[in-house]
Write a protein that holds these residues in place. Structure first.
Motif, short mmCIF file in Angstrom:
data_model
loop_
_atom_site.label_atom_id
_atom_site.label_comp_id
_atom_site.label_asym_id
_atom_site.label_seq_id
_atom_site.Cartn_x
_atom_site.Cartn_y
_atom_site.Cartn_z
N SER A 107 0.84 -1.19 0.00
CA SER A 107 0.00 0.00 0.00
C SER A 107 0.88 1.25 0.00
O SER A 107 2.08 1.17 0.31
N PRO A 108 0.32 2.39 -0.35
CA PRO A 108 1.10 3.64 -0.25
C PRO A 108 1.67 3.85 1.15
O PRO A 108 2.80 4.33 1.30
N GLU A 109 0.92 3.46 2.17
CA GLU A 109 1.40 3.60 3.55
C GLU A 109 2.61 2.68 3.80
O GLU A 109 3.57 3.08 4.47
N ASP A 110 2.54 1.45 3.28
CA ASP A 110 3.67 0.52 3.42
C ASP A 110 4.92 1.10 2.78
O ASP A 110 6.01 1.07 3.36
N LEU A 111 4.77 1.63 1.57
CA LEU A 111 5.93 2.16 0.86
C LEU A 111 6.50 3.40 1.54
O LEU A 111 7.72 3.58 1.60
N ARG A 112 5.64 4.23 2.06
CA ARG A 112 6.13 5.41 2.79
C ARG A 112 6.90 4.98 4.04
O ARG A 112 7.92 5.59 4.40
N LEU A 113 6.40 3.94 4.72
CA LEU A 113 7.11 3.41 5.89
C LEU A 113 8.48 2.90 5.50
O LEU A 113 9.49 3.21 6.16
N LEU A 114 8.56 2.11 4.43
CA LEU A 114 9.85 1.59 3.97
C LEU A 114 10.79 2.71 3.55
O LEU A 114 12.01 2.65 3.80
N HIS A 115 10.23 3.73 2.94
CA HIS A 115 11.06 4.87 2.54
C HIS A 115 11.62 5.59 3.77
O HIS A 115 12.79 5.99 3.77
N ARG A 116 10.81 5.73 4.80
CA ARG A 116 11.32 6.35 6.04
C ARG A 116 12.44 5.49 6.64
O ARG A 116 13.35 6.01 7.30
N GLY A 117 12.38 4.20 6.40
CA GLY A 117 13.43 3.30 6.87
C GLY A 117 14.64 3.25 5.96
O GLY A 117 15.57 2.49 6.22
N GLY A 118 14.65 4.04 4.87
CA GLY A 118 15.82 4.14 4.01
C GLY A 118 15.68 3.53 2.64
O GLY A 118 16.58 3.69 1.80
N LEU A 119 14.59 2.81 2.36
CA LEU A 119 14.44 2.21 1.04
C LEU A 119 14.33 3.30 -0.02
O LEU A 119 13.47 4.18 0.09
N HIS A 120 15.17 3.24 -1.03
CA HIS A 120 15.14 4.30 -2.04
C HIS A 120 15.01 3.77 -3.46
O HIS A 120 14.83 4.55 -4.40
N GLN A 121 15.03 2.43 -3.64
CA GLN A 121 14.93 1.89 -4.99
C GLN A 121 14.37 0.48 -4.93
O GLN A 121 14.77 -0.33 -4.09
N VAL A 122 13.43 0.19 -5.84
CA VAL A 122 12.91 -1.17 -5.99
C VAL A 122 13.14 -1.59 -7.44
O VAL A 122 12.60 -0.99 -8.36
N CYS A 123 13.96 -2.62 -7.62
CA CYS A 123 14.27 -3.13 -8.96
C CYS A 123 13.33 -4.28 -9.28
O CYS A 123 13.22 -5.23 -8.49
N GLN A 124 12.67 -4.18 -10.42
CA GLN A 124 11.63 -5.14 -10.77
C GLN A 124 11.83 -5.67 -12.19
O GLN A 124 12.14 -4.90 -13.10
N GLY A 125 11.63 -6.96 -12.35
CA GLY A 125 11.82 -7.57 -13.66
C GLY A 125 10.57 -7.50 -14.52
O GLY A 125 9.75 -8.41 -14.51
N VAL A 126 10.42 -6.42 -15.25
CA VAL A 126 9.31 -6.33 -16.22
C VAL A 126 9.59 -7.26 -17.39
O VAL A 126 8.73 -8.01 -17.85
N ASP A 127 10.81 -7.17 -17.92
CA ASP A 127 11.37 -8.06 -18.93
C ASP A 127 10.86 -7.84 -20.35
O ASP A 127 11.63 -7.92 -21.30
#
Length: 503
Positions: free
Chosen positions: A280-300
């Protein structure tokens, strides 16, 4: 060899100066150190005259151990092994890592290789070193191959251990000052889970770890990463899990724990788009506050037909768009990987992918794309069809050195077709401003010029026109004029550097 208590590790370069300490070697070093052995790590990326250094260090060592993956690392591996055998033919050379685990028979067949370690090497290597010290046989050590009387022999496979049962990595062996001087960033790799529940046709993961995902607890992740970054002054961790977000509750707990701990480092993860879109947007904001700055995803691919051929029926384009939107809203950079020239991809499917990229970049400024050329790695499901699709499988260890997704030539992609695809990938690099990982030291005039050439580059991608690539010539001139920082993350050393980033 009685009395010798030293093991020398060599880590060959992967055609990149964007490096950090090799995680696999740090992992297998810990049991050796705990058992009283000394360890010397020589990474060719940061060691001038590394061949001389290796030969000098081997004079009072028990063995030389080399960790490698399929591709360019094999060249330096073979060169070093040859030099060692010329110096002392009977000196033990051990190969481990991804490539020897997937092709142990062929690897052991090399005249320069005495022992191979398959799969997790922490316990196997310690037992091998003890036997070499004692002069004892290797016959009852699980997970190894060796050559009694010159003939290859393999012991039964060693059962995989959950990652939570593995010892901590010996990060103190890493020369972070040297890596920082080389690539401009003080960072390290970290792993918190093994395996992936999905079975993408091009992926080798199941060949080593199967598909049963297992992970460290959120509490251990927080404790170890906070200590690691503070102890060595690291500003970033690349979490190299194949699919970090399999357990979403664990991810949330990690975010909460890092916030409580006052963590002050950035970290990047890899995950499938369907799982990222579940946050959720709330989950991602929480992870960002914890330092997460990039999510790499295999669209391919942007082609439904090719995604189906890749066994990616779990992925849909709505989740990709949702993932991009939610990540950017939370301040996290979404990075998407593409694979061109997968078997069955024709002009229609490639254009679908380009249109998809252009659409994402225009709708979600800040998204980033990486591109590779399909490379048929050993152990992947697609390699079972190698003969059917016209792939000539190398018959020796040295033959795999050219398997490199930045430059791979395929039976259906060579000559002018290969050149055209590479030109198209070059235009993807300049069509959208890349988000620099290190400080952007470009001159203001250079930024303006690169912005100007991005506009015709986008037109070319929109219209599939790449003749007379004047913009690429200008871009090369600008690079020579400026000292532009290199991308500092080549995390698993299997993916290409970021190719396009949407402004």
């Amino acid at each position: 060899m009685g009395g010798r208590k030293k093991v020398v590790f060599f880590f060959p370069a992967f055609s990149s100066t964007e490096a950090t300490a090799p995680l696999g070697i740090l992992a297998v070093s810990t049991p050796l150190l705990q058992a009283g052995y000394s360890v010397r790590l020589i990474d060719s990326t940061i060691t001038p005259d590394f061949q001389k250094v290796v030969l000098r260090e081997l004079e009072d060592a028990l063995c030389l151990a080399i960790s490698l993956v399929t591709g360019p690392m094999i060249r330096e591996t073979v060169a070093i092994a040859r030099a060692v055998k010329q110096w002392k033919p009977e000196f033990p050379i051990i190969l481990g890592g991804w490539h020897p685990s997937l092709l142990p028979d062929q690897t052991l067949a090399s005249p320069y290789v005495d022992i191979v370690v398959r799969g997790q090497g922490e316990d196997s290597l310690l037992e091998i070193v003890r036997r070499l010290e004692e002069g004892g046989p290797l016959e009852n050590i699980p997970g190894v191959g060796y050559k009694p009387h010159g003939l290859p022999h393999f012991t039964p496979e060693r059962e995989l251990k959950p990652i939570a049962e593995m010892p901590p990595k010996a990060y103190h062996l890493a020369d972070f000052d040297a890596y920082q001087k080389l690539c401009g960033r003080r960072w390290a790799m970290y792993i918190s889970s093994l395996a992936c529940p999905f079975n993408c046709a091009y992926c080798t993961n199941a060949g080593v770890y199967g598909r049963k995902w297992n992970a460290l607890s959120a509490e251990q992740f927080v404790e170890e990463t906070v200590d690691l970054t503070r102890r060595y002054g690291l500003e970033m961790l690349w979490v190299v899990d194949d699919n970090f977000l399999v357990d979403l509750d664990r991810a949330r707990k990690i975010g909460e724990g890092l916030v409580r701990a006052g963590a002050n480092f950035q970290w990047s993860i890899q995950a499938t788009t369907n799982l990222t879109a579940r946050l959720s947007p709330e989950d991602l904001r929480l992870l960002h506050r914890g330092g997460l700055h990039q999510v790499c995803q295999g669209v391919d691919s942007g082609s439904p037909k090719i995604l189906q051929a890749m066994n990616k029926d779990f992925q849909d384009f709505d989740s990709i768009y949702e993932s991009a939107a939610r990540c950017l809203e939370a301040g996290i950079r979404p990075s998407f990987n593409l694979i061109f020239a997968y078997p069955g991809e024709g002009k229609k499917e490639r254009l679908e992918t380009i249109r998809f990229v252009m659409d994402v970049c225009r709708r979600f400024p800040g998204a980033e794309f990486w591109t590779n050329i399909f490379t048929p790695y050993p152990g992947s499901p697609i390699m079972q069809r190698a003969k059917e699709i016209g792939i000539e499988v190398p018959r020796s260890l040295e033959g795999w050195a050219d398997f490199f997704p930045r430059y791979t030539v395929l039976p259906w992609l060579k000559g002018r077709d290969h050149e055209r695809l590479q030109t198209m990938r070059d235009y993807m690099r300049i069509a959208f401003d890349r988000v620099p990982i290190a400080a952007d030291t470009r001159r203001p005039a250079a930024k303006v010029m690169q912005k100007m050439i991005s506009l015709p580059a986008r037109w070319r991608l929109d219209h599939d026109v790449y003749a007379w690539p004047v913009e690429l010539w200008v871009n090369r001139k600008l690079k020579r004029w400026n000292v532009v920082p290199k991308p500092s993350v080549d995390a698993k050393q299997l993916e290409a550097a970021p190719q396009a980033s949407c402004p």
